[in-house]
Design a protein around this motif. Structure first.
Motif, PDB file in Angstrom:
ATOM      1  N   TYR A 133       0.829  -1.208   0.000  1.00  0.00           N
ATOM      2  CA  TYR A 133       0.000   0.000   0.000  1.00  0.00           C
ATOM      3  C   TYR A 133       0.864   1.259   0.000  1.00  0.00           C
ATOM      4  CZ  TYR A 133      -4.457  -2.405   0.808  1.00  0.00           C
ATOM      5  OH  TYR A 133      -5.582  -3.165   0.674  1.00  0.00           O
ATOM      6  N   GLN A 134       1.981   1.211   0.708  1.00  0.00           N
ATOM      7  CA  GLN A 134       2.870   2.369   0.754  1.00  0.00           C
ATOM      8  C   GLN A 134       3.445   2.667  -0.629  1.00  0.00           C
ATOM      9  OE1 GLN A 134       3.466   4.539   3.227  1.00  0.00           O
ATOM     10  NE2 GLN A 134       4.714   5.684   1.756  1.00  0.00           N
ATOM     11  N   SER A 180       0.677   4.237  -2.561  1.00  0.00           N
ATOM     12  CA  SER A 180       0.363   5.600  -2.118  1.00  0.00           C
ATOM     13  C   SER A 180       1.319   6.615  -2.732  1.00  0.00           C
ATOM     14  CB  SER A 180       0.408   5.691  -0.591  1.00  0.00           C
ATOM     15  OG  SER A 180       1.735   5.585  -0.103  1.00  0.00           O
ATOM     16  N   GLU A 181       2.562   6.211  -2.929  1.00  0.00           N
ATOM     17  CA  GLU A 181       3.535   7.111  -3.552  1.00  0.00           C
ATOM     18  C   GLU A 181       3.163   7.382  -5.007  1.00  0.00           C
ATOM     19  OE1 GLU A 181       7.254   5.179  -2.907  1.00  0.00           O
ATOM     20  OE2 GLU A 181       7.208   5.471  -0.723  1.00  0.00           O
ATOM     21  N   MET A 192       0.012   7.235  -6.147  1.00  0.00           N
ATOM     22  CA  MET A 192      -1.208   8.046  -6.101  1.00  0.00           C
ATOM     23  C   MET A 192      -0.885   9.524  -5.883  1.00  0.00           C
ATOM     24  SD  MET A 192      -3.316   5.673  -6.610  1.00  0.00           S
ATOM     25  CE  MET A 192      -3.597   3.924  -6.346  1.00  0.00           C
TER      26      MET A 192
END
Length: 253
Positions: free
Chosen positions: A63-64, A67-68, A70
């Motif tokens: 997810y991390q 997220s970067e 996104m």
């Protein structure tokens, strides 16, 4: 033009970031069929990751990484207002035996979506009429609950530095935005149940004129469509009519 660019760029970025952990990328909704309100319709991405046991790293780290990716797009004014996405792992997907709590309305939309990468697990999913009606009712009821909740929220005055009270317009703007979304989504839910296929928002508005629903405030669909496109339309008692509209649709589904 930005929709085509967005789909290509975003898909490539996600593929590069996730590599072997990515199963599929699907665009669904109006952007998949190119039936959109240009400039205001979202692009809905559905990203499927490998099952938890098969991910190359813990889910939180995956997810991390996402997220970067996104943030690159959310900070870009060209894309930030039209980017919408959901992320699921394979374990959460519906099966032939059960939807496993997955929205039947969204599953139907995804089954007709545009595949950008991998394989579409929704393509051959069978959704019966009972499941579709239930999903549609849940969708409309959710909007009705939100409308009712916001109706009873007090509209506090804003006191600027000079001490003179002015009316807070932010709540009214929020109510109008929600009412537009609720009307169009309720109309969409009804049409999808009737036609047993995904119906795009512009077509929902069109059906309100060419194929009106008996006992429903059909002109409200056209008004909501115009407001969604940023047209300045003065609609009497708009918010309360939106509540009544959703309630009427619930009775029909």
């Amino acid at each position: 033009m930005e929709y085509k660019v967005m789909k290509k760029k975003f898909s490539k970025s996600v593929q590069t970031a996730l590599k072997e952990d990515l199963v599929a990328i699907i665009v669904y909704g109006g952007a998949a069929s190119k039936r959109i309100f240009s400039g205001v319709s979202d692009i809905d991405f559905f990203i499927i990751l490998k099952s938890l046991d098969n991910l190359s790293k813990p889910l939180s780290e995956t997810y991390q990484v996402l997220s970067e990716v996104m943030m690159q797009y959310l900070e870009d004014p060209l894309f930030s207002s039209i980017l919408d996405y959901d992320i699921l792992v394979e374990d959460q997907l519906p099966t032939a035996e059960s939807l496993r709590g997955f929205s039947s309305v969204r599953a139907l939309a995804l089954s007709e979506g545009e595949l950008l990468y991998g394989e579409n697990p929704f393509k051959d999913l069978k959704i019966d009429e009972t499941e579709l009606k239930y999903g549609a009712r849940v969708m409309v009821q959710d909007y009705l609950d939100k409308l009712t909740s916001l109706l009873f929220m007090p509209n506090f005055d804003v006191v600027p530095e000079d001490g003179e009270k002015v009316e807070d317009e932010s709540l009214e703007a929020e109510r109008e935005f929600l009412a537009v979304d609720a009307i169009l989504s309720a109309g969409q839910a009804y049409q999808m149940v009737q036609k047993k296929e995904y119906v795009n928002m512009p077509d929902v508005v069109l059906f309100g004129e060419t194929d009106p629903i008996d006992g429903i405030d059909n002109p409200l669909l056209q008004d909501a469509g115009l407001l969604r496109q940023g047209v300045d339309v003065n609609v009497d008692n708009f918010y309360n009519r939106a509540i009544d509209f959703c309630g009427s649709i619930l009775k029909l589904i």
